[in-house]
Design a protein around this motif. Structure first.
Motif, mmCIF file in Angstrom:
data_model
loop_
_atom_site.group_PDB
_atom_site.id
_atom_site.type_symbol
_atom_site.label_atom_id
_atom_site.label_comp_id
_atom_site.label_asym_id
_atom_site.label_seq_id
_atom_site.Cartn_x
_atom_site.Cartn_y
_atom_site.Cartn_z
ATOM 1 N N ILE A 144 24.098 -13.543 -61.361
ATOM 2 C CA ILE A 144 24.551 -14.735 -61.261
ATOM 3 C C ILE A 144 25.534 -15.008 -62.378
ATOM 4 N N THR A 145 26.889 -15.449 -62.361
ATOM 5 C CA THR A 145 27.542 -15.830 -63.424
ATOM 6 C C THR A 145 28.309 -17.132 -62.994
ATOM 7 N N SER A 146 28.939 -17.741 -63.802
ATOM 8 C CA SER A 146 29.576 -18.907 -63.664
ATOM 9 C C SER A 146 30.950 -18.946 -62.465
ATOM 10 N N ALA A 147 31.157 -17.554 -62.087
ATOM 11 C CA ALA A 147 32.466 -17.236 -61.161
ATOM 12 C C ALA A 147 31.485 -16.964 -59.717
ATOM 13 N N GLY A 148 30.258 -16.925 -59.852
ATOM 14 C CA GLY A 148 29.587 -16.608 -58.505
ATOM 15 C C GLY A 148 28.278 -15.944 -58.479
ATOM 16 N N PHE A 149 27.822 -15.093 -57.608
ATOM 17 C CA PHE A 149 26.886 -14.441 -57.565
ATOM 18 C C PHE A 149 27.126 -13.054 -56.784
ATOM 19 N N THR A 150 26.456 -12.126 -57.125
ATOM 20 C CA THR A 150 26.575 -10.794 -56.330
ATOM 21 C C THR A 150 25.192 -10.109 -56.110
ATOM 22 N N LEU A 151 24.722 -9.794 -54.847
ATOM 23 C CA LEU A 151 23.555 -9.345 -54.534
ATOM 24 C C LEU A 151 23.555 -8.015 -53.943
ATOM 25 N N LEU A 152 22.626 -7.015 -54.358
ATOM 26 C CA LEU A 152 22.520 -5.809 -53.682
ATOM 27 C C LEU A 152 21.289 -5.675 -53.368
ATOM 28 N N HIS A 153 21.048 -5.549 -51.849
ATOM 29 C CA HIS A 153 19.416 -5.334 -51.569
ATOM 30 C C HIS A 153 19.328 -4.146 -50.594
ATOM 31 N N CYS A 154 18.543 -3.262 -50.891
ATOM 32 C CA CYS A 154 18.588 -1.866 -50.324
ATOM 33 C C CYS A 154 16.990 -1.575 -50.162
ATOM 34 N N ALA A 155 17.013 -0.693 -49.014
ATOM 35 C CA ALA A 155 15.750 -0.144 -48.686
ATOM 36 C C ALA A 155 15.252 0.926 -49.596
ATOM 37 N N PRO A 156 13.727 1.024 -49.761
ATOM 38 C CA PRO A 156 13.391 1.846 -50.737
ATOM 39 C C PRO A 156 13.902 3.195 -50.622
ATOM 40 N N GLY A 157 14.313 3.762 -51.719
ATOM 41 C CA GLY A 157 14.746 4.990 -51.758
ATOM 42 C C GLY A 157 16.526 5.116 -51.883
ATOM 43 N N ILE B 273 2.044 -6.539 -46.462
ATOM 44 C CA ILE B 273 2.833 -6.256 -47.776
ATOM 45 C C ILE B 273 3.320 -4.825 -47.702
ATOM 46 N N THR B 274 3.398 -4.033 -46.688
ATOM 47 C CA THR B 274 3.719 -2.544 -46.662
ATOM 48 C C THR B 274 5.204 -2.697 -46.527
ATOM 49 N N PRO B 275 5.992 -1.560 -47.159
ATOM 50 C CA PRO B 275 7.437 -1.560 -47.125
ATOM 51 C C PRO B 275 7.988 -1.662 -45.681
ATOM 52 N N ALA B 276 7.515 -1.344 -44.653
ATOM 53 C CA ALA B 276 7.605 -1.437 -43.308
ATOM 54 C C ALA B 276 8.056 -2.826 -42.896
ATOM 55 N N ASP B 277 7.419 -3.831 -43.568
ATOM 56 C CA ASP B 277 7.698 -4.966 -43.284
ATOM 57 C C ASP B 277 9.094 -5.751 -44.081
ATOM 58 N N ALA B 278 9.269 -5.051 -45.146
ATOM 59 C CA ALA B 278 10.288 -5.224 -46.092
ATOM 60 C C ALA B 278 11.613 -4.998 -45.170
ATOM 61 N N ALA B 279 12.540 -5.927 -45.309
ATOM 62 C CA ALA B 279 13.867 -5.930 -44.890
ATOM 63 C C ALA B 279 14.865 -6.906 -45.332
ATOM 64 N N TRP B 280 16.012 -7.151 -44.767
ATOM 65 C CA TRP B 280 16.667 -8.342 -45.239
ATOM 66 C C TRP B 280 16.673 -9.175 -44.036
ATOM 67 N N GLU B 281 16.308 -10.295 -44.196
ATOM 68 C CA GLU B 281 16.426 -11.366 -43.449
ATOM 69 C C GLU B 281 16.217 -11.034 -41.888
ATOM 70 N N TYR B 282 16.911 -11.047 -41.095
ATOM 71 C CA TYR B 282 16.881 -10.852 -39.620
ATOM 72 C C TYR B 282 16.985 -9.145 -39.288
ATOM 73 N N THR B 283 17.107 -8.513 -40.290
ATOM 74 C CA THR B 283 17.444 -7.104 -39.916
ATOM 75 C C THR B 283 16.110 -6.411 -40.214
ATOM 76 N N ARG B 284 15.840 -5.093 -39.957
ATOM 77 C CA ARG B 284 14.974 -4.300 -40.439
ATOM 78 C C ARG B 284 15.801 -2.954 -40.913
#
Length: 151
Positions: free
Chosen positions: A137-150, A15-26
């Protein structure tokens, strides 16, 4: 005793942050590596189409992410100094919001906050570990922002 310590170490390492990423990327991948990891579902943007997210992150690639009933437009943001992948933004249809919410909960556990506006129905969810993730998430759609630590 040694075996228990070894098992505990494996759990912590998983569960270390090094394993954290977005789907197929690091986090930290350069632009070419991220595009390749996407199997060309994402393309590099010409200079005229790039835009700054803030003073540290520039969106340099975009495309479509589609998996297991989820489809969204994504953009990859790279650190302006190191060139490494720092953030991924996504947008999709309202009907896809619950699919993404469940995917994030499965991967990262329950959100640290989950607020819903009674009048508008807008839902705002967020995680701060192992990555910073904001999902609206709204009735018009969703917005995601997923960032690395820091970021």
């Amino acid at each position: 005793m040694r075996r228990a310590a070894f098992v505990g170490l494996l759990l912590v390492m998983s569960i270390t942050p090094a394993d954290a990423a977005w789907e197929y990327t690091r986090w930290g991948m350069n632009e070419a590596q991220a595009v390749t990891a996407s199997r060309r579902a994402v393309r590099s943007l010409p200079a005229a189409e790039r835009r700054m997210m803030d003073t540290r992150v520039e969106y340099r690639a975009r495309g479509v992410f589609s998996v297991e009933g989820l489809r969204m437009n994504i953009a990859f943001g790279f650190d302006t100094k190191t060139g490494g992948l720092a953030c991924v933004s996504g947008r999709g249809a309202a009907a896809q919001g619950d699919v993404l919410r469940q995917r994030l909960i499965t991967r990262f556990g329950p959100p640290e906050f989950d607020d819903q506006d009674a009048r508008s129905g807008e839902q705002d969810l967020g995680w701060t570990t192992p990555d910073k993730i904001d999902l609206v998430i709204t009735s018009a759609g969703f917005t995601l922002l997923h960032c690395a630590p820091g970021y």
